[in-house]
Design a protein around this motif. Structure first.
Motif, PDB file in Angstrom:
ATOM      1  N   SER A  25       2.164 -14.581 -13.649  1.00 36.10           N
ATOM      2  CA  SER A  25       1.805 -15.776 -12.896  1.00 36.10           C
ATOM      3  C   SER A  25       3.025 -16.506 -12.383  1.00 36.10           C
ATOM      4  O   SER A  25       2.927 -17.465 -11.642  1.00 36.10           O
ATOM      5  CB  SER A  25       0.990 -16.730 -13.782  1.00 36.10           C
TER       6      SER A  25
ATOM      7  N   THR B 299      -1.011  -7.170 -12.083  1.00 35.34           N
ATOM      8  CA  THR B 299      -1.293  -7.738 -10.770  1.00 35.34           C
ATOM      9  C   THR B 299      -2.653  -7.227 -10.326  1.00 35.34           C
ATOM     10  O   THR B 299      -2.891  -6.016 -10.293  1.00 35.34           O
ATOM     11  CB  THR B 299      -0.216  -7.332  -9.750  1.00 35.34           C
TER      12      THR B 299
ATOM     13  N   LYS C  78      -6.346 -18.488  -4.277  1.00 33.11           N
ATOM     14  CA  LYS C  78      -4.969 -18.799  -4.674  1.00 33.11           C
ATOM     15  C   LYS C  78      -4.948 -19.799  -5.827  1.00 33.11           C
ATOM     16  O   LYS C  78      -4.190 -19.638  -6.798  1.00 33.11           O
ATOM     17  CB  LYS C  78      -4.195 -19.359  -3.482  1.00 33.11           C
TER      18      LYS C  78
ATOM     19  N   MET D   8      -6.353 -18.111  -9.080  1.00 34.52           N
ATOM     20  CA  MET D   8      -5.385 -17.183  -9.665  1.00 34.52           C
ATOM     21  C   MET D   8      -4.252 -17.936 -10.367  1.00 34.52           C
ATOM     22  O   MET D   8      -3.797 -17.526 -11.446  1.00 34.52           O
ATOM     23  CB  MET D   8      -4.806 -16.273  -8.578  1.00 34.52           C
ATOM     24  N   LYS D   9      -3.811 -19.015  -9.773  1.00 37.12           N
ATOM     25  CA  LYS D   9      -2.756 -19.821 -10.399  1.00 37.12           C
ATOM     26  C   LYS D   9      -3.244 -20.383 -11.721  1.00 37.12           C
ATOM     27  O   LYS D   9      -2.522 -20.352 -12.731  1.00 37.12           O
ATOM     28  CB  LYS D   9      -2.335 -20.954  -9.459  1.00 37.12           C
TER      29      LYS D   9
ATOM     30  N   TYR E 126      -2.636 -15.243 -13.007  1.00 40.23           N
ATOM     31  CA  TYR E 126      -2.491 -13.881 -12.494  1.00 40.23           C
ATOM     32  C   TYR E 126      -1.796 -13.852 -11.137  1.00 40.23           C
ATOM     33  O   TYR E 126      -1.976 -14.753 -10.315  1.00 40.23           O
ATOM     34  CB  TYR E 126      -3.869 -13.233 -12.320  1.00 40.23           C
ATOM     35  N   LYS E 127      -1.031 -12.792 -10.905  1.00 33.12           N
ATOM     36  CA  LYS E 127      -0.607 -12.442  -9.563  1.00 33.12           C
ATOM     37  C   LYS E 127      -1.661 -11.504  -8.982  1.00 33.12           C
ATOM     38  O   LYS E 127      -2.413 -10.863  -9.720  1.00 33.12           O
ATOM     39  CB  LYS E 127       0.756 -11.738  -9.592  1.00 33.12           C
ATOM     40  N   TYR E 128      -1.702 -11.405  -7.660  1.00 29.23           N
ATOM     41  CA  TYR E 128      -2.756 -10.588  -7.054  1.00 29.23           C
ATOM     42  C   TYR E 128      -2.350 -10.116  -5.670  1.00 29.23           C
ATOM     43  O   TYR E 128      -1.457 -10.696  -5.034  1.00 29.23           O
ATOM     44  CB  TYR E 128      -4.057 -11.393  -6.956  1.00 29.23           C
TER      45      TYR E 128
ATOM     46  N   PHE F 243     -11.878 -16.297 -15.498  1.00 34.51           N
ATOM     47  CA  PHE F 243     -12.050 -16.889 -14.175  1.00 34.51           C
ATOM     48  C   PHE F 243     -13.137 -17.956 -14.166  1.00 34.51           C
ATOM     49  O   PHE F 243     -13.054 -18.928 -13.407  1.00 34.51           O
ATOM     50  CB  PHE F 243     -12.312 -15.795 -13.144  1.00 34.51           C
TER      51      PHE F 243
END
Length: 272
Positions: free
Chosen positions: A27, A40, A69, A72-73, A77-79, A238
């Motif tokens: 992240s 990711t 965005k 995910m933050k 997580y990165k994505y 999530f």
């Protein structure tokens, strides 16, 4: 063997010391300890559904993109958001080649048999897009008309309930933009799609002289969710992230940016 210079030795020591005590997770946050970084995530979408996701100067943009965005933050997580198309999105999630999907996807019982969904993040309903001079005033007037829809959407399902599943007057397209073009060029009498999409198109294209018709008796409210492969372990994380965005005001800011009105957060939070 190459000589190891004094300068190179000093630089190596500096790099080693600067790395001690932290572990950069996916992240982007620096955390102490030796926990493994999160993977990711690959996120699929169909970037042809403005204002939710669409291409602008080579980039995917829209309400869903900003919402994703923020989620995910919050989830850490990165994505990678990939424009795979509508039908391929469902195939990728079924085959688990994508980790999740976001594309104004309505949560319904049929899809729940194959996929998992997050908490609802958007309230929508289908509406009718017609030329300004059209005599169509409600969903009942569509029964003898040619109707364009995006294939595989709840708009298609709604029209099929109105005029029959195998009705030859239903024209199905891979993208909603193609359905609207069919209307503009006289190949259809109406388009049925999500209210925000048709309202956005009519507003942004006044030269096309189109109007939008709402019929709450014919079209029930729908809720969008993030879609996961069946049995995904990501759902609880999530769901919690979405709930946090509701509570801290982030969701409201994103919604107002795109739609210029406040969302009904209480309604969304009440959905199971």
């Amino acid at each position: 063997m190459k000589k190891f210079s004094a300068l190179a030795f000093i630089l190596a020591i500096i790099l080693i010391l600067s790395a001690c005590g932290t572990n950069q997770d996916s992240s982007g946050d620096s955390k102490k300890g030796g926990s493994e970084p999160k993977k990711t995530l690959k996120v699929g979408t169909d970037a042809s559904y403005a204002p939710f996701e669409y291409m602008d100067k080579g980039k995917i943009t829209g309400f869903d993109v900003d919402f994703l965005k923020a989620v995910m933050k919050e989830a850490g997580y990165k994505y990678n958001l990939v424009n795979v198309g509508w039908d391929p999105l469902f195939v990728e999630l079924k085959n688990k080649t994508s980790d999740l999907g976001i594309s104004a996807i309505t949560i319904n019982d049929e899809r729940k048999q194959t996929y998992d969904f997050s908490k609802a993040y958007f309230l929508s309903t289908n509406e009718i897009l017609v030329p300004e001079n059209s005599k169509i005033e409600s969903a009942a007037d569509l029964k003898d008309k040619t109707i364009a829809v995006q294939s595989g959407t709840t708009g298609q399902e709604a029209v099929e309930k109105l005029v029959g599943k195998n009705n030859k007057n239903i024209k199905k397209f891979k993208q909603n933009t193609l359905a609207i073009q069919e209307l503009i060029h006289g190949g259809a009498d109406a388009v049925v799609a999500d209210n925000t999409v048709v309202e956005n198109y009519a507003k942004n294209n006044p030269n096309q002289k189109l109007k939008v018709i709402a019929d709450k008796k014919a079209f029930a409210p729908e809720y969008y969710g993030l879609m996961f492969p069946k049995g995904s372990k990501l759902k609880p994380t999530f769901d919690k992230a979405i709930e946090t965005l509701y509570d801290n005001g982030t969701y409201e800011k994103i919604y107002e940016k795109w739609f210029k009105v406040k969302p009904d957060v209480a309604n969304l939070k009440a959905q199971k």
